[in-house]
Design an enzyme around this catalytic site. Structure first.
Site, mmCIF file in Angstrom:
data_model
loop_
_atom_site.group_PDB
_atom_site.id
_atom_site.type_symbol
_atom_site.label_atom_id
_atom_site.label_comp_id
_atom_site.label_asym_id
_atom_site.label_seq_id
_atom_site.Cartn_x
_atom_site.Cartn_y
_atom_site.Cartn_z
ATOM 1 N N GLN A 14 0.822 -1.223 0.000
ATOM 2 C CA GLN A 14 0.000 0.000 0.000
ATOM 3 C C GLN A 14 0.855 1.272 0.000
ATOM 4 O O GLN A 14 0.813 2.095 -0.923
ATOM 5 C CB GLN A 14 -0.915 0.010 1.228
ATOM 6 C CG GLN A 14 -1.616 1.354 1.448
ATOM 7 C CD GLN A 14 -2.377 1.426 2.755
ATOM 8 O OE1 GLN A 14 -3.589 1.276 2.749
ATOM 9 N NE2 GLN A 14 -1.693 1.665 3.868
ATOM 10 N N SER A 125 6.095 1.843 13.460
ATOM 11 C CA SER A 125 4.653 1.709 13.711
ATOM 12 C C SER A 125 4.278 2.121 15.122
ATOM 13 O O SER A 125 5.067 1.952 16.062
ATOM 14 C CB SER A 125 4.265 0.246 13.501
ATOM 15 O OG SER A 125 3.014 -0.012 14.064
ATOM 16 N N GLU A 127 2.624 0.479 16.872
ATOM 17 C CA GLU A 127 2.616 -0.749 17.670
ATOM 18 C C GLU A 127 3.858 -0.848 18.562
ATOM 19 O O GLU A 127 3.902 -1.669 19.457
ATOM 20 C CB GLU A 127 2.510 -1.981 16.759
ATOM 21 C CG GLU A 127 1.259 -2.004 15.912
ATOM 22 C CD GLU A 127 0.133 -2.886 16.462
ATOM 23 O OE1 GLU A 127 0.368 -3.635 17.416
ATOM 24 O OE2 GLU A 127 -0.984 -2.804 15.916
ATOM 25 N N TYR A 149 4.720 -8.591 16.265
ATOM 26 C CA TYR A 149 4.944 -7.591 15.220
ATOM 27 C C TYR A 149 5.497 -6.306 15.832
ATOM 28 O O TYR A 149 6.506 -5.758 15.372
ATOM 29 C CB TYR A 149 3.617 -7.314 14.487
ATOM 30 C CG TYR A 149 3.637 -6.089 13.599
ATOM 31 C CD1 TYR A 149 4.170 -6.141 12.313
ATOM 32 C CD2 TYR A 149 3.106 -4.867 14.046
ATOM 33 C CE1 TYR A 149 4.177 -5.011 11.496
ATOM 34 C CE2 TYR A 149 3.110 -3.737 13.237
ATOM 35 C CZ TYR A 149 3.650 -3.811 11.967
ATOM 36 O OH TYR A 149 3.665 -2.689 11.170
ATOM 37 N N HIS A 179 -3.127 3.582 8.858
ATOM 38 C CA HIS A 179 -3.536 4.350 7.695
ATOM 39 C C HIS A 179 -3.988 3.380 6.613
ATOM 40 O O HIS A 179 -3.409 2.324 6.411
ATOM 41 C CB HIS A 179 -2.419 5.280 7.209
ATOM 42 C CG HIS A 179 -1.090 4.626 7.115
ATOM 43 N ND1 HIS A 179 -0.306 4.350 8.214
ATOM 44 C CD2 HIS A 179 -0.408 4.164 6.044
ATOM 45 C CE1 HIS A 179 0.804 3.753 7.824
ATOM 46 N NE2 HIS A 179 0.754 3.621 6.509
ATOM 47 N N ARG A 184 -5.099 -0.956 0.442
ATOM 48 C CA ARG A 184 -4.823 -1.739 1.643
ATOM 49 C C ARG A 184 -5.082 -3.221 1.350
ATOM 50 O O ARG A 184 -6.044 -3.563 0.633
ATOM 51 C CB ARG A 184 -5.778 -1.243 2.739
ATOM 52 C CG ARG A 184 -5.505 -1.777 4.129
ATOM 53 C CD ARG A 184 -4.241 -1.267 4.714
ATOM 54 N NE ARG A 184 -4.328 -1.072 6.145
ATOM 55 C CZ ARG A 184 -3.323 -1.277 6.979
ATOM 56 N NH1 ARG A 184 -2.159 -1.709 6.520
ATOM 57 N NH2 ARG A 184 -3.446 -1.044 8.260
HETATM 58 P P1 NAP Z 1 1.822 -3.782 3.044
HETATM 59 O O1 NAP Z 1 0.814 -3.238 2.071
HETATM 60 O O2 NAP Z 1 1.477 -5.040 3.755
HETATM 61 O O3 NAP Z 1 3.206 -3.971 2.258
HETATM 62 C C1 NAP Z 1 4.260 -4.697 2.787
HETATM 63 C C2 NAP Z 1 5.183 -5.071 1.653
HETATM 64 O O4 NAP Z 1 6.294 -5.804 2.186
HETATM 65 C C3 NAP Z 1 4.562 -5.961 0.572
HETATM 66 O O5 NAP Z 1 4.886 -5.429 -0.692
HETATM 67 C C4 NAP Z 1 5.244 -7.301 0.768
HETATM 68 O O6 NAP Z 1 5.413 -8.034 -0.413
HETATM 69 C C5 NAP Z 1 6.597 -6.866 1.287
HETATM 70 N N1 NAP Z 1 7.323 -7.953 1.972
HETATM 71 C C6 NAP Z 1 6.843 -8.835 2.867
HETATM 72 N N2 NAP Z 1 7.809 -9.677 3.264
HETATM 73 C C7 NAP Z 1 8.935 -9.316 2.597
HETATM 74 C C8 NAP Z 1 10.272 -9.796 2.562
HETATM 75 N N3 NAP Z 1 10.649 -10.857 3.286
HETATM 76 N N4 NAP Z 1 11.173 -9.162 1.769
HETATM 77 C C9 NAP Z 1 10.794 -8.121 0.995
HETATM 78 N N5 NAP Z 1 9.540 -7.627 0.962
HETATM 79 C C10 NAP Z 1 8.623 -8.220 1.767
HETATM 80 O O7 NAP Z 1 2.173 -2.689 4.150
HETATM 81 P P2 NAP Z 1 1.805 -1.130 4.250
HETATM 82 O O8 NAP Z 1 0.494 -1.003 4.913
HETATM 83 O O9 NAP Z 1 2.035 -0.493 2.947
HETATM 84 O O10 NAP Z 1 2.887 -0.636 5.299
HETATM 85 C C11 NAP Z 1 4.198 -0.220 4.881
HETATM 86 C C12 NAP Z 1 5.152 -0.320 6.057
HETATM 87 O O11 NAP Z 1 4.685 0.510 7.121
HETATM 88 C C13 NAP Z 1 5.248 -1.721 6.648
HETATM 89 O O12 NAP Z 1 6.560 -1.897 7.105
HETATM 90 C C14 NAP Z 1 4.273 -1.701 7.817
HETATM 91 O O13 NAP Z 1 4.650 -2.638 8.790
HETATM 92 C C15 NAP Z 1 4.452 -0.265 8.284
HETATM 93 N N6 NAP Z 1 3.297 0.331 8.934
HETATM 94 C C16 NAP Z 1 2.055 0.274 8.369
HETATM 95 C C17 NAP Z 1 0.976 0.879 8.992
HETATM 96 C C18 NAP Z 1 -0.405 0.883 8.371
HETATM 97 O O14 NAP Z 1 -1.381 1.202 9.073
HETATM 98 N N7 NAP Z 1 -0.533 0.608 7.086
HETATM 99 C C19 NAP Z 1 1.154 1.533 10.211
HETATM 100 C C20 NAP Z 1 2.442 1.611 10.751
HETATM 101 C C21 NAP Z 1 3.503 1.016 10.101
HETATM 102 P P3 NAP Z 1 4.416 -9.210 -0.903
HETATM 103 O O15 NAP Z 1 3.396 -8.520 -1.754
HETATM 104 O O16 NAP Z 1 5.321 -10.101 -1.646
HETATM 105 O O17 NAP Z 1 3.847 -9.837 0.333
#
Ligand code: NAP
Length: 335
Positions: A14, A125, A127, A149, A179, A184
């Protein structure tokens, strides 16, 4: 226009896909990483075909990270890849640690060895504060992560800071509260609700599967966990702008990115179902199977420092966010 090179890890995710949009618009050369094992259809980056460079790298495999860093000599690296699903971290605690915690150190080491002047952004995060009982959290709030996590993210956050302090590297973080957006993943609560709303409204007979591998809509109902859980919810597209601003500061620092408002999952359901003329109570079932073993506290994020120093503040309201996500899912399913 910029002539900088930025690497964004997990570009199919996302946040990474929105950030890629933003950096392409700013004239960056954008290198996005995917992992080979991904089975995702990569819907979030289809529109970026030809506009960004794709490389394959896995946070578990340091040689794959070294290859991309050495090849592209980036000015900025945004680490947005992670095992990002808190609910899955109880069933995959070791994997979560490998990717979300140690994966960040692999990346930091690669930058330290090959491009030490490169700026590094870590996707931290809320978290990491876990079970701290504080109504409003800011950059001074103590860390008390209370799920695998959050604990992995906390390790990564502290290591990111340690590279700043030990090696003088430009490493920084946004500590982001929840977010959401139409991009998402379906295994997150907001998208699960808006997809179910669209499926029910359009009478879709073969809805996608939920995280338990069963139909997302069963007997006209979507099965959810704790409906009273409260979150500070913002719009992902706005949050990636904060990431870029954090990286443009003179000195590396960490910032809370949030809306300073709190809403329950129940409220999200109410707004989303009402938006298409449905009563949420007839379509939502609170299922113990989807409840977390430990809940984070209901806290808001104080984005005051980001507003003062970055000129950033959220604009899209909770209600607008829920509605725009429903509209996007309706459109997607109609197609
Ligand atoms: P997301 O949509 O779940 O994207 C995570 C990405 O990481 C996916 O493209 C996934 O690829 C990739 N990934 C997973 N395992 C991996 C690995 N071993 N090596 C390389 N890539 C890998 O997450 P997001 O919501 O955009 O969030 C972005 C970042 O912010 C994350 O680190 C999340 O933990 C952090 N965060 C998110 C939120 C929120 O509310 N969204 C809040 C705080 C922090 P695949 O498609 O191959 O699975």
């Amino acid at each position: 226009m910029s002539t900088k090179t930025a690497i964004i890890t997990g570009v199919s995710g996302q946040d990474a896909s929105y950030l890629a949009d933003l950096l392409v618009e700013k004239g960056y050369k954008v290198v996005g990483t995917l992992r080979r094992t991904s089975e995702s259809e990569r819907a979030n980056i289809k529109h970026l075909k030809g506009k960004i460079v794709i490389e394959y790298a896995d946070l578990i495999d340091s040689s794959s990270l070294d290859n991309v860093i050495q090849k592209h000599q980036p000015d900025e690296v945004y680490n947005l890849a992670a095992q990002s699903v808190p609910a899955d971290s109880w069933t995959h605690p070791i994997y979560t640690g490998e990717v979300t915690a140690l994966g960040v150190v692999r990346l930091l080491e690669s930058i330290r060895r090959f491009v030490p002047a490169c700026k590094f952004y870590q996707g931290s995060s809320r978290e990491i504060f876990g079970g701290v009982h504080q109504e409003v959290m800011d950059e001074q709030t103590p860390f008390l992560a209370n799920n695998p996590y959050g604990i992995a993210k906390l390790y990564a956050h502290l290591m990111m800071r340690n590279y700043r302090e030990s090696f003088g590297m430009f490493t920084c973080a946004g500590i982001l509260f929840n977010h959401e957006s139409p991009r998402r993943g379906l295994h997150f609560v907001s998208r699960k609700i808006t997809t179910a709303v669209a499926c029910i409204k359009l009478g879709i007979t073969d809805p996608p599967l939920d995280e338990s591998g069963q139909s997302l809509v069963r007997d006209g109902k979507v099965h959810m966990g704790n409906l009273d859980a409260m979150r500070d919810w913002g719009y992902a597209k706005e949050y990636v702008d904060a990431m870029w601003r954090i990286m443009q500061q003179e000195k590396p620092d960490d910032y809370i990115i949030a809306t300073n408002t709190l809403h329950s999952i129940k409220e999200f359901c109410q707004i989303a179902f009402a938006h298409v003329g449905l009563n949420w109570e007839e379509h939502v079932f609170s299922d113990d199977a989807f409840k977390r073993p430990t809940e984070i506290t209901a806290s808001r994020g104080d984005f005051g420092k980001a507003k003062r120093e970055l000129g950033w503040e959220p604009k899209v309201s909770f209600e607008e966010l829920a509605k725009l996500m429903v509209d996007a899912d309706l459109e997607r399913l109609r197609k």
